[in-house]
Design a protein around this motif. Structure first.
Motif, PDB file in Angstrom:
ATOM      1  N   PRO A 109      35.206  41.958  30.635  1.00 10.54           N
ATOM      2  CA  PRO A 109      35.686  43.279  31.573  1.00 10.54           C
ATOM      3  C   PRO A 109      34.899  43.869  32.222  1.00 10.54           C
ATOM      4  O   PRO A 109      35.018  44.683  33.360  1.00 10.54           O
ATOM      5  N   ALA A 110      33.346  43.850  32.144  1.00 10.18           N
ATOM      6  CA  ALA A 110      32.509  44.371  32.926  1.00 10.18           C
ATOM      7  C   ALA A 110      32.364  43.829  34.426  1.00 10.18           C
ATOM      8  O   ALA A 110      31.717  44.353  35.351  1.00 10.18           O
ATOM      9  N   ASP A 111      32.930  42.576  34.340  1.00 11.12           N
ATOM     10  CA  ASP A 111      32.930  41.761  35.604  1.00 11.12           C
ATOM     11  C   ASP A 111      33.929  42.010  36.434  1.00 11.12           C
ATOM     12  O   ASP A 111      34.485  41.314  37.369  1.00 11.12           O
ATOM     13  N   THR A 112      35.046  42.935  36.274  1.00  9.08           N
ATOM     14  CA  THR A 112      36.287  43.270  36.733  1.00  9.08           C
ATOM     15  C   THR A 112      36.314  44.510  37.277  1.00  9.08           C
ATOM     16  O   THR A 112      35.658  45.617  36.600  1.00  9.08           O
ATOM     17  N   PRO A 113      37.074  44.800  38.238  1.00  8.57           N
ATOM     18  CA  PRO A 113      37.969  43.781  39.098  1.00  8.57           C
ATOM     19  C   PRO A 113      37.017  43.364  40.080  1.00  8.57           C
ATOM     20  O   PRO A 113      36.495  43.831  40.765  1.00  8.57           O
ATOM     21  N   GLN A 114      37.610  41.940  40.243  1.00  3.89           N
ATOM     22  CA  GLN A 114      36.895  41.219  41.036  1.00  3.89           C
ATOM     23  C   GLN A 114      37.619  41.230  42.573  1.00  3.89           C
ATOM     24  O   GLN A 114      38.536  41.717  42.448  1.00  3.89           O
ATOM     25  N   LYS A 115      37.036  41.154  43.558  1.00 13.05           N
ATOM     26  CA  LYS A 115      37.722  41.363  44.946  1.00 13.05           C
ATOM     27  C   LYS A 115      38.101  40.066  45.570  1.00 13.05           C
ATOM     28  O   LYS A 115      36.931  39.354  45.634  1.00 13.05           O
ATOM     29  N   TYR A 116      39.033  39.764  45.915  1.00 14.76           N
ATOM     30  CA  TYR A 116      39.574  38.629  46.722  1.00 14.76           C
ATOM     31  C   TYR A 116      40.087  39.362  47.851  1.00 14.76           C
ATOM     32  O   TYR A 116      41.245  39.896  48.012  1.00 14.76           O
ATOM     33  N   HIS A 117      39.559  38.977  49.003  1.00 12.35           N
ATOM     34  CA  HIS A 117      39.851  39.301  50.405  1.00 12.35           C
ATOM     35  C   HIS A 117      41.268  38.713  50.792  1.00 12.35           C
ATOM     36  O   HIS A 117      41.624  39.413  51.782  1.00 12.35           O
ATOM     37  N   THR A 118      41.532  37.544  50.511  1.00  9.76           N
ATOM     38  CA  THR A 118      42.579  36.889  51.144  1.00  9.76           C
ATOM     39  C   THR A 118      43.422  36.227  50.087  1.00  9.76           C
ATOM     40  O   THR A 118      42.958  36.071  48.892  1.00  9.76           O
ATOM     41  N   ALA A 119      44.578  35.683  50.550  1.00  6.68           N
ATOM     42  CA  ALA A 119      45.485  35.102  49.494  1.00  6.68           C
ATOM     43  C   ALA A 119      44.692  33.733  49.236  1.00  6.68           C
ATOM     44  O   ALA A 119      44.699  33.353  47.807  1.00  6.68           O
ATOM     45  N   GLU A 120      43.959  33.023  50.086  1.00  2.00           N
ATOM     46  CA  GLU A 120      43.404  31.831  49.638  1.00  2.00           C
ATOM     47  C   GLU A 120      42.217  31.979  48.760  1.00  2.00           C
ATOM     48  O   GLU A 120      42.087  31.008  47.888  1.00  2.00           O
ATOM     49  N   GLU A 121      41.567  33.117  48.739  1.00  2.57           N
ATOM     50  CA  GLU A 121      40.470  33.472  47.751  1.00  2.57           C
ATOM     51  C   GLU A 121      41.040  33.395  46.144  1.00  2.57           C
ATOM     52  O   GLU A 121      40.402  32.925  45.315  1.00  2.57           O
ATOM     53  N   PHE A 122      42.287  34.175  46.256  1.00  2.00           N
ATOM     54  CA  PHE A 122      43.097  34.376  45.069  1.00  2.00           C
ATOM     55  C   PHE A 122      43.353  33.005  44.391  1.00  2.00           C
ATOM     56  O   PHE A 122      43.080  32.552  43.532  1.00  2.00           O
TER      57      PHE A 122
END
Length: 134
Positions: free
Chosen positions: A76-89
């Motif tokens: 949980p300490a590592d969230t939320p992660q940032k994905y800037h594009t759908a491709e990153e997700f």
């Protein structure tokens, strides 16, 4: 229900089997193992992308067995992660799809999100949808 386990666990196994069969059909997969790999990979990616509160809310709407899968290995300490594009997700879905190289991550992601929308209580959180899109 099984005499070897509490009813709540037997129901959860049955509900999880239904989720996997529905996803297998939705994605036109050959085996329940492939459906499990897709569900696990997308749930883990989603879990890592949303806030701790949102993860708790979403998990409370899953069958007990899927809640355990959802939180398996979570930091949980590592969230939320940032994905800037759908491709990153999708790349994160691919990373979580260990042992399932055959998985079409785009199709799997769409299928799991569709499944979450169809299941009672699990797909109605519009704030989750906004968080994933950010």
């Amino acid at each position: 229900m099984s005499q070897n386990r509490p009813d709540v666990l037997s129901r959860s196994v049955q509900e999880t089997d239904i989720w996997l069969q529905d996803l297998k059909k939705e994605l036109d997969l050959d085996t329940p193992e492939q459906a499990y790999g897709a569900l696990r990979a997308v749930l883990h990616t989603l879990r890592d992308r949303i806030t701790v509160d949102m993860a708790a809310s979403l998990s409370s709407q899953l069958p007990v067995m899927l809640t355990g899968i959802f939180f398996d290995g979570w930091k949980p300490a590592d969230t939320p992660q940032k994905y800037h594009t759908a491709e990153e997700f999708l790349e994160h879905v691919r990373h979580h799809a260990v042992g399932h190289n055959e998985l079409d991550v785009h199709q799997a992601t769409r299928g799991v999100f569709h499944l979450l929308e169809q299941k009672p209580g699990s797909g109605s959180d519009q704030s989750r949808d906004r968080s994933v899109a950010q």
